[in-house]
Design a protein around this motif. Sequence first.
Motif, PDB file in Angstrom:
ATOM      1  N   HIS A   1      63.213  72.157  12.791  1.00 25.81           N
ATOM      2  CA  HIS A   1      63.141  71.954  14.232  1.00 25.81           C
ATOM      3  C   HIS A   1      63.034  73.286  14.984  1.00 25.81           C
ATOM      4  N   ILE A   2      63.677  74.324  14.498  1.00 29.04           N
ATOM      5  CA  ILE A   2      63.536  75.645  15.104  1.00 29.04           C
ATOM      6  C   ILE A   2      62.078  76.086  15.048  1.00 29.04           C
ATOM      7  N   ASN A   3      61.438  75.890  13.906  1.00 24.74           N
ATOM      8  CA  ASN A   3      60.041  76.283  13.757  1.00 24.74           C
ATOM      9  C   ASN A   3      59.130  75.498  14.692  1.00 24.74           C
ATOM     10  N   ARG A   4      59.430  74.217  14.880  1.00 23.30           N
ATOM     11  CA  ARG A   4      58.621  73.409  15.803  1.00 23.30           C
ATOM     12  C   ARG A   4      58.795  73.896  17.242  1.00 23.30           C
ATOM     13  N   LEU A   5      60.024  74.273  17.621  1.00 28.76           N
ATOM     14  CA  LEU A   5      60.249  74.803  18.957  1.00 28.76           C
ATOM     15  C   LEU A   5      59.502  76.124  19.156  1.00 28.76           C
ATOM     16  N   ARG A   6      59.494  76.961  18.147  1.00 28.25           N
ATOM     17  CA  ARG A   6      58.759  78.224  18.246  1.00 28.25           C
ATOM     18  C   ARG A   6      57.267  77.984  18.421  1.00 28.25           C
ATOM     19  N   ASP A   7      56.743  77.005  17.694  1.00 23.61           N
ATOM     20  CA  ASP A   7      55.318  76.701  17.815  1.00 23.61           C
ATOM     21  C   ASP A   7      54.957  76.279  19.237  1.00 23.61           C
ATOM     22  N   LYS A   8      55.852  75.540  19.886  1.00 24.97           N
ATOM     23  CA  LYS A   8      55.550  74.996  21.206  1.00 24.97           C
ATOM     24  C   LYS A   8      55.911  75.940  22.344  1.00 24.97           C
ATOM     25  N   LEU A   9      56.959  76.760  22.136  1.00 21.88           N
ATOM     26  CA  LEU A   9      57.502  77.539  23.252  1.00 21.88           C
ATOM     27  C   LEU A   9      57.367  79.040  23.075  1.00 21.88           C
ATOM     28  N   GLY A  10      56.903  79.476  21.917  1.00 20.22           N
ATOM     29  CA  GLY A  10      56.758  80.905  21.678  1.00 20.22           C
ATOM     30  C   GLY A  10      57.679  81.399  20.582  1.00 20.22           C
ATOM     31  N   ALA A  11      57.162  82.256  19.737  1.00 24.71           N
ATOM     32  CA  ALA A  11      57.917  82.705  18.566  1.00 24.71           C
ATOM     33  C   ALA A  11      59.106  83.573  18.924  1.00 24.71           C
ATOM     34  N   ASP A  12      59.078  84.222  20.098  1.00 22.48           N
ATOM     35  CA  ASP A  12      60.135  85.175  20.450  1.00 22.48           C
ATOM     36  C   ASP A  12      61.331  84.529  21.132  1.00 22.48           C
ATOM     37  N   LEU A  13      61.213  83.255  21.500  1.00 20.04           N
ATOM     38  CA  LEU A  13      62.294  82.625  22.261  1.00 20.04           C
ATOM     39  C   LEU A  13      63.568  82.501  21.439  1.00 20.04           C
ATOM     40  N   ILE A  14      63.441  82.007  20.208  1.00 19.35           N
ATOM     41  CA  ILE A  14      64.602  81.803  19.345  1.00 19.35           C
ATOM     42  C   ILE A  14      64.505  82.794  18.187  1.00 19.35           C
ATOM     43  N   GLU A  15      65.507  83.629  18.080  1.00 18.34           N
ATOM     44  CA  GLU A  15      65.503  84.702  17.082  1.00 18.34           C
ATOM     45  C   GLU A  15      66.318  84.296  15.854  1.00 18.34           C
ATOM     46  N   THR A  16      65.806  84.655  14.686  1.00 17.91           N
ATOM     47  CA  THR A  16      66.574  84.494  13.452  1.00 17.91           C
ATOM     48  C   THR A  16      67.431  85.736  13.240  1.00 17.91           C
ATOM     49  N   VAL A  17      68.725  85.539  13.139  1.00 23.76           N
ATOM     50  CA  VAL A  17      69.646  86.629  12.821  1.00 23.76           C
ATOM     51  C   VAL A  17      69.983  86.477  11.342  1.00 23.76           C
ATOM     52  N   TRP A  18      69.349  87.286  10.530  1.00 25.37           N
ATOM     53  CA  TRP A  18      69.422  87.096   9.086  1.00 25.37           C
ATOM     54  C   TRP A  18      70.847  87.120   8.577  1.00 25.37           C
ATOM     55  N   GLY A  19      71.169  86.105   7.807  1.00 25.79           N
ATOM     56  CA  GLY A  19      72.508  85.969   7.236  1.00 25.79           C
ATOM     57  C   GLY A  19      73.523  85.362   8.166  1.00 25.79           C
ATOM     58  N   ALA A  20      73.118  85.092   9.427  1.00 31.87           N
ATOM     59  CA  ALA A  20      74.060  84.560  10.401  1.00 31.87           C
ATOM     60  C   ALA A  20      73.580  83.256  11.022  1.00 31.87           C
TER      61      ALA A  20
ATOM     62  N   VAL B   1      74.960  83.591  18.674  1.00 32.11           N
ATOM     63  CA  VAL B   1      74.436  83.234  17.366  1.00 32.11           C
ATOM     64  C   VAL B   1      75.160  82.002  16.837  1.00 32.11           C
ATOM     65  N   PHE B   2      74.375  81.003  16.393  1.00 33.37           N
ATOM     66  CA  PHE B   2      74.912  79.809  15.752  1.00 33.37           C
ATOM     67  C   PHE B   2      74.366  79.734  14.335  1.00 33.37           C
ATOM     68  N   SER B   3      75.233  79.409  13.379  1.00 32.68           N
ATOM     69  CA  SER B   3      74.765  79.201  12.013  1.00 32.68           C
ATOM     70  C   SER B   3      74.026  77.874  11.921  1.00 32.68           C
ATOM     71  N   LYS B   4      73.252  77.705  10.851  1.00 29.64           N
ATOM     72  CA  LYS B   4      72.551  76.429  10.653  1.00 29.64           C
ATOM     73  C   LYS B   4      73.543  75.284  10.542  1.00 29.64           C
ATOM     74  N   ASP B   5      74.648  75.513   9.852  1.00 25.34           N
ATOM     75  CA  ASP B   5      75.645  74.447   9.695  1.00 25.34           C
ATOM     76  C   ASP B   5      76.257  74.060  11.037  1.00 25.34           C
ATOM     77  N   GLN B   6      76.528  75.050  11.890  1.00 29.51           N
ATOM     78  CA  GLN B   6      77.081  74.749  13.215  1.00 29.51           C
ATOM     79  C   GLN B   6      76.108  73.921  14.043  1.00 29.51           C
ATOM     80  N   LEU B   7      74.843  74.295  14.016  1.00 27.32           N
ATOM     81  CA  LEU B   7      73.843  73.552  14.778  1.00 27.32           C
ATOM     82  C   LEU B   7      73.650  72.149  14.228  1.00 27.32           C
ATOM     83  N   PHE B   8      73.665  72.021  12.902  1.00 26.39           N
ATOM     84  CA  PHE B   8      73.494  70.708  12.287  1.00 26.39           C
ATOM     85  C   PHE B   8      74.647  69.786  12.666  1.00 26.39           C
ATOM     86  N   GLU B   9      75.874  70.302  12.628  1.00 24.40           N
ATOM     87  CA  GLU B   9      77.031  69.476  12.978  1.00 24.40           C
ATOM     88  C   GLU B   9      76.980  69.058  14.445  1.00 24.40           C
TER      89      GLU B   9
END
Length: 222
Positions: free
Chosen positions: A197-216, A172-180
Motif C-alpha cells: 500500500h505504501i508503494n501504491r501511495l507513492r505511485d499516485k502521490l509522488g515517491a518523495d512523500l513517504i520516506e523509507t527509514v531503513w530498519g525502522a 517513523v512507524f514500523s510496518k508492524d505498527q501500521l499493520f496493527e
Amino acid sequence: MTRILIAEDDIEIAQLERDYLEMQGYQVDVVADGALVEEQIRTENYNLLLLDVMLPNKTGYDICRDLRNQVDFPILMVTSKQETMDVVRGLGLGADDYISKPFDPMELVARVKAHLTRYQRLQPTKEEKELRVGDLVIYLESWKVEKAGQPIKLPNREFELLAHLAQHPNRVFSKDQLFETIWGYDYVGDSATVTVHINRLRDKLGADLIETVWGAGYRLNA
C-alpha cells in the motif's frame, strides 16, 4: 437501496452470499462470467463488489486492476487461494479486503457492512477538517484527497494509511505498527501488506512523500 454485485461462477456459493446479504436488506445481482463484470458495473450503480478470483474468461485480478481507478466503491476479493502472495497481489491491485473460502457467511456480511460504512462519502464543507501537506489536501470526513487541485482516487485502506501518516508528520512507524493500526491483527495477511500500500501511495502521490527509514519503518515528510 444499497446494491451489491457478486462475481462468482460457483452457483452454490453465489446463492449463499446472495441469501445472507439480501436478508440484511441489500439488493444483490450475480454475474458468473468475468468478461461481463465491467459491463454490468457500467450499466448499473453498485455500492460494493464481491469478486471471485478464478472466474471464466477474465480473472478477478484482471478485473480489479482494470476497475480500481474507475470506480469508487469497495472491492472484496473472495477466493479459495490462501497463500500470502495471492493476498498481497489482490491488495496490491486495489482490493479493499480478501476473504478466503470456506468462509462464515456472517463474517462475510460483517465485512461487507464494515466496508460500506467506511465508504460513506459526505460532500466537503468549509468546516470539514483538512490535512495539508504541500499541494496535497486530505479531507478526513469525506474521505477525499486532492493533489494540486486534482482529485485522487484512493481505496479505503490506502486512504486510512495516508491519513494516519499525515496526522503524525515526520514520525517513523514500523510496518508492524501500521499493520496493527490500519488492518488489525485479526486481518488475513501480514505486515508485507503495508509495503504494497505504501508503494501504491507513492505511485499516485509522488515517491518523495513517504520516506523509507531503513530498519525502522516509514514516515510522511511534511
